[in-house]
Design an enzyme around this catalytic site. Structure first.
Site, short mmCIF file in Angstrom:
data_model
loop_
_atom_site.label_atom_id
_atom_site.label_comp_id
_atom_site.label_asym_id
_atom_site.label_seq_id
_atom_site.Cartn_x
_atom_site.Cartn_y
_atom_site.Cartn_z
N ASN B 395 12.76 -60.24 114.35
CA ASN B 395 12.88 -61.08 113.17
C ASN B 395 14.06 -62.04 113.26
O ASN B 395 13.89 -63.22 113.58
CB ASN B 395 12.97 -60.20 111.91
CG ASN B 395 12.76 -60.99 110.64
OD1 ASN B 395 12.83 -62.21 110.63
ND2 ASN B 395 12.49 -60.30 109.55
N ASP B 396 15.26 -61.52 113.03
CA ASP B 396 16.42 -62.42 113.01
C ASP B 396 16.60 -63.21 114.30
O ASP B 396 17.04 -64.36 114.27
CB ASP B 396 17.70 -61.62 112.73
CG ASP B 396 17.74 -61.13 111.30
OD1 ASP B 396 17.07 -61.76 110.45
OD2 ASP B 396 18.42 -60.13 111.03
N VAL B 397 16.24 -62.59 115.44
CA VAL B 397 16.50 -63.27 116.72
C VAL B 397 15.56 -64.44 116.97
O VAL B 397 15.70 -65.15 117.96
CB VAL B 397 16.43 -62.29 117.92
CG1 VAL B 397 17.51 -61.23 117.79
CG2 VAL B 397 15.06 -61.67 118.05
#
Lengths: 97, 469
Positions: B395-397
């Site tokens: 997700n964040d990456v």
């Protein structure tokens, strides 16, 4: 400060420099094995545990030492074996490819 | 003969230390890594055997029993552990190492006190340090283990006045330490120090969680080495000091690599309780605009079609793949795609998963050739010509907000630029935000489609779909 302490500090600082130099470049693929392998080496506290647990006469020290022997042996044996298990997977693949 | 033994022990320690250094060096290259690990083990064996020759080690029977129990448990753990659970395993072993070092210091303190002696000043100081580092490593690692094993919630845990409480504990530790230096045989002060160290370890890991775990695990790894070094100072034993320093250095280097991969400082990771609260900056205006946007959800057959007719597919695995144990299915999907002539590559973000290199190990377990794994810097320029980027449980990456939204908490973090690919398929269980608490703009882009479900189910369905093409 005693001479022993000074000598110890010298050894510590030089060993740290060696560690930084030796490990500096490491491919991400090997981050986990490096971590678990170096983790196994930190089980070197087993040597200290043996020295503390070595007394023939029972005392609190010896009991603590023996607990330390068990814990650090788990650290050493588990660490080296699991690292080998991981690296074996990397290797198998190399042969295949 | 009797005079020879102490020199022989010291020489053996030197040999062991050299083997550790060469072993670590060889662990840094795929071709020699396995031999490096073996050299390390041989060094350890030499150090242990040499120590057993020491005049003060007489309690052979009990020591043998201890070593047998430890070896048995260690071997079982190493055999049984799932590759997805490696972060927990390393965390737990770190804890054991730290505990052993602390126990060595405590045992030595007791030995000196009960011999009726007063420990000299420098020994008292090294004992205090040893108990502190060992104790923090023990409880910190156990808590990290419990979080990873989901025995306690993995999210950062905060409470009011957390920083003042920590500061107070640290000050009490210093006060206790000062008292012990003044009264070196005070058992009460010593017990106080031990208890405070254990509590500090818990409080140190409590506010760190989720995607910051790779940093904590690396740092605790470093601590476990420093703990051994400190115990070495207590016993004036060079092999402990050297081996501990080597591990301390390697842990610090990995910690730094992880921090750099998130574009955050170590202090920020340790003290900001990142992701514990929905961030205000990204909330306000952003979520509102996102509500106007549409998320496109597709089914597995459509996804299989997109993948099957692509030329180049890049798979981006994240922690979700590890949780669902989907690495084998992912490999099978890649096999099926390759059968259709699709080129498949894997893009690995440095902090994907819960420990450094976590994804690499999982994919290696599933027999993915490591020539197909690409680091962030190598794969990012290629996304322009990628037909489909398949994001599995990350997700964040992959959040493009890191590139342009200055108010986002993850702004500035290097990401895998999947939004530059022609199409993106995201496999995810729901629309929940990533660890950072930030909504992912990637999901709302026109080129992005979502496959909602657990990574393993969805990949299995994709395989079935691709087989029918």
């Amino acid at each position: 400060m005693t001479e022993a302490l000074i000598a110890g500090i010298i050894v510590f600082v030089l060993a740290t420099f060696i560690g930084v130099e030796v490990i500096n470049k490491i491919p991400p693929t090997l981050h986990t094995p490096l971590m678990s392998g170096s983790n196994a080496i930190s089980g070197i506290s087993l040597v200290g545990a043996l020295l503390v647990a070595g007394d023939r006469n029972w005392s609190l020290s010896v009991i603590l030492g023996l607990i330390a022997v068990i814990l650090s042996t788990i650290n050493v044996v588990g660490g080296f074996l699991v690292t080998d298990r991981m690296l074996q997977m990397f290797k198998k693949k190399e042969v295949k490819a | 003969m009797n005079e020879l033994i102490p020199s022989a022990i010291q020489i053996s320690y030197l040999v062991a230390a050299s083997l550790f250094i060469i072993g670590l060096k060889q662990l840094g290259s795929p071709a020699t890594a396995r031999r490096g690990n073996l050299l390390g083990a041989v060094g350890m064996l030499i150090a242990i055997v040499a120590t057993l020759l020491d005049r003060s080690v007489l309690n052979y029977e009990m020591i043998l029993v201890g070593i047998l129990i430890g070896s048995g448990l260690g071997a079982i753990m190493a055999q049984k552990v799932e590759m997805t659970a490696m972060p927990q395993m390393v965390g737990l072993l770190n804890g054991f190492g730290g505990a052993a070092s602390a126990l060595v210091a405590v045992g030595e303190f007791w030995k000196v006190i009960h011999a009726g002696a007063v420990p000299p000043l420098d020994e008292t100081i090294t004992i205090i340090l040893s108990v502190l580092i060992g104790g923090v490593t023990l409880t910190g690692s156990l808590l990290a283990f419990a979080k990873l094993q989901e025995l306690v919630p993995g999210a950062p845990i905060t409470f009011p006045l957390q920083q003042p409480v920590n500061l107070l504990l640290l000050l009490s530790f210093l006060a206790c330490g000062g008292y012990l230096i003044a009264n070196p045989s005070s058992q009460a002060a010593f017990l106080g120090l031990t208890a405070l160290s254990l509590v500090l370890g818990l409080l140190f890991v409590l506010p760190i969680g989720g995607a910051d775990t790779p940093v904590v695990i690396s740092l605790l790894n470093s601590f476990s080495g420093l703990a051994a070094s400190a115990a070495g100072f207590v016993l004036a034993n060079n092999i402990l000091i050297i081996a501990g320093a080597l591990v301390g250095a390697s842990g610090i280097i990995l910690t730094e690599i992880m921090c750099r991969a998130m574009n955050r400082t170590l202090a920020n990771v340790l003290f900001s309780a990142f992701g514990s609260k929905p961030s205000v900056g990204a909330g306000g205006s952003d979520t509102r605009t996102n509500q106007d946007k549409v998320v496109r959800s597709i089914d597995a057959d459509e996804g299989a079609m997109m993948l099957g007719y692509a030329k180049l597919v890049v798979i981006v695995p994240g922690y979700g793949m590890a949780v669902a144990q989907a690495q084998h299915s992912v490999r099978e999907l890649a096999d099926q795609l390759e059968r259709l002539g699709v080129e498949v590559k894997y893009a690995i973000h440095p902090v994907a998963g819960r420990m450094p290199g976590h994804m690499n190990v999982l994919l290696a377990e599933a027999n993915v050739p490591y020539t197909q794994l690409y680091d962030m810097d190598d794969i990012n320029p290629e996304f322009e010509r990628v037909d489909v980027a398949l994001v599995i449980g990350a997700n964040d990456v992959v959040n493009p907000a890191a590139r342009h939204n200055t108010s986002s908490p993850i702004y500035g973090m290097p990401i895998l630029e999947v939004d530059r690919a022609s199409h993106t398929i995201v496999i995810k269980r729901g629309m929940s935000a990533g660890f950072s608490g930030v909504e992912n703009e990637l999901f709302y882009e026109d080129k992005t489609v979502m496959l909602f479900g657990s990574a393993r189910d969805m990949v299995t369905k994709l395989i079935a779909g691709v087989k029918e093409l």
